[in-house]
Design a protein around this motif. Sequence first.
Motif, PDB file in Angstrom:
ATOM      1  N   ASP A 125      42.123  35.965  32.113  1.00 32.46           N
ATOM      2  CA  ASP A 125      41.023  36.791  33.145  1.00 32.46           C
ATOM      3  C   ASP A 125      42.093  37.677  33.574  1.00 32.46           C
ATOM      4  O   ASP A 125      42.709  37.415  33.644  1.00 32.46           O
ATOM      5  N   LEU A 160      41.958  39.054  36.010  1.00 26.12           N
ATOM      6  CA  LEU A 160      42.442  39.429  37.953  1.00 26.12           C
ATOM      7  C   LEU A 160      44.096  38.435  37.201  1.00 26.12           C
ATOM      8  O   LEU A 160      44.698  39.062  38.160  1.00 26.12           O
ATOM      9  N   ALA A 186      40.811  37.793  46.412  1.00 27.16           N
ATOM     10  CA  ALA A 186      39.953  38.087  45.159  1.00 27.16           C
ATOM     11  C   ALA A 186      39.303  37.492  44.358  1.00 27.16           C
ATOM     12  O   ALA A 186      38.339  37.152  44.263  1.00 27.16           O
ATOM     13  N   ALA A 187      40.105  35.996  44.257  1.00 25.99           N
ATOM     14  CA  ALA A 187      39.315  35.880  43.803  1.00 25.99           C
ATOM     15  C   ALA A 187      38.291  34.736  44.293  1.00 25.99           C
ATOM     16  O   ALA A 187      36.673  34.379  43.724  1.00 25.99           O
ATOM     17  N   LYS A 188      38.351  34.916  45.452  1.00 21.15           N
ATOM     18  CA  LYS A 188      37.317  34.297  46.181  1.00 21.15           C
ATOM     19  C   LYS A 188      36.467  35.098  46.171  1.00 21.15           C
ATOM     20  O   LYS A 188      35.001  34.614  45.864  1.00 21.15           O
ATOM     21  N   ASP A 189      36.385  36.152  46.368  1.00 21.26           N
ATOM     22  CA  ASP A 189      35.373  37.338  46.413  1.00 21.26           C
ATOM     23  C   ASP A 189      34.943  37.189  45.088  1.00 21.26           C
ATOM     24  O   ASP A 189      33.303  37.693  44.886  1.00 21.26           O
ATOM     25  N   GLN A 190      35.723  37.504  43.722  1.00 22.52           N
ATOM     26  CA  GLN A 190      34.624  37.432  42.630  1.00 22.52           C
ATOM     27  C   GLN A 190      33.836  35.717  42.472  1.00 22.52           C
ATOM     28  O   GLN A 190      33.626  35.820  41.554  1.00 22.52           O
ATOM     29  N   LYS A 191      33.873  35.100  43.071  1.00 25.19           N
ATOM     30  CA  LYS A 191      33.490  33.693  43.128  1.00 25.19           C
ATOM     31  C   LYS A 191      34.705  32.915  41.666  1.00 25.19           C
ATOM     32  O   LYS A 191      33.389  32.157  41.345  1.00 25.19           O
ATOM     33  N   ARG A 192      35.928  33.161  42.013  1.00 27.63           N
ATOM     34  CA  ARG A 192      36.230  32.439  40.566  1.00 27.63           C
ATOM     35  C   ARG A 192      37.563  32.217  41.018  1.00 27.63           C
ATOM     36  O   ARG A 192      39.226  31.503  40.626  1.00 27.63           O
TER      37      ARG A 192
END
Length: 177
Positions: free
Chosen positions: A68, A70, A15-21
């Motif tokens: 955050d 997420l 999820a964090a990778k998809d949101q570039k975070r």
Amino acid sequence: MAVAARLYARSLFEAAKDQKRLEPVLEELGDFVAALQEVPELRSLLTNPELDPDERTAALDEILGGADELIRNFLRLLSEKGRTAQIDEIYRELETLVAAEQQRLTVELTTAYELSDDEAATILKKIEKSSGRSVEATRKVDAALIGGIILQAGSLRVDASIRGRLDRLRHELVKGR
């Protein structure tokens, strides 16, 4: 490590990778884990099975007010699923996933005496060259090594110390009887 911890860490990672975070999520979760270690009451709040789940969620929402989104959602999910006791494991697994994604290797370098910065840099450059990754290292001194180094990277341990050689020799001598 528990399978559930790996699954939760992988889900948060994706999820964090998809949101570039990746970095901010890793940092905020790390801050939360540190807070759990510093404030035992917070850990007991999250792991107390007698506490009403709605009350726990409300307390989490208040604690995580500025966090955050997420991370807030992830911690709420862990709370709802009764997995908050595994947060430390989940964080360590997330760290491993982020390091692999960033081609970063974290090592612990133990020597018999304090290395100069140049000596340590030379060793780390050799590790970077052979691993093809950037290396982050923590350094420790253990005079009992007598000489040489011990390199720990995850579960891989390379013992090139004099103490290690003596221990292996002693083992061979005992085994040979």
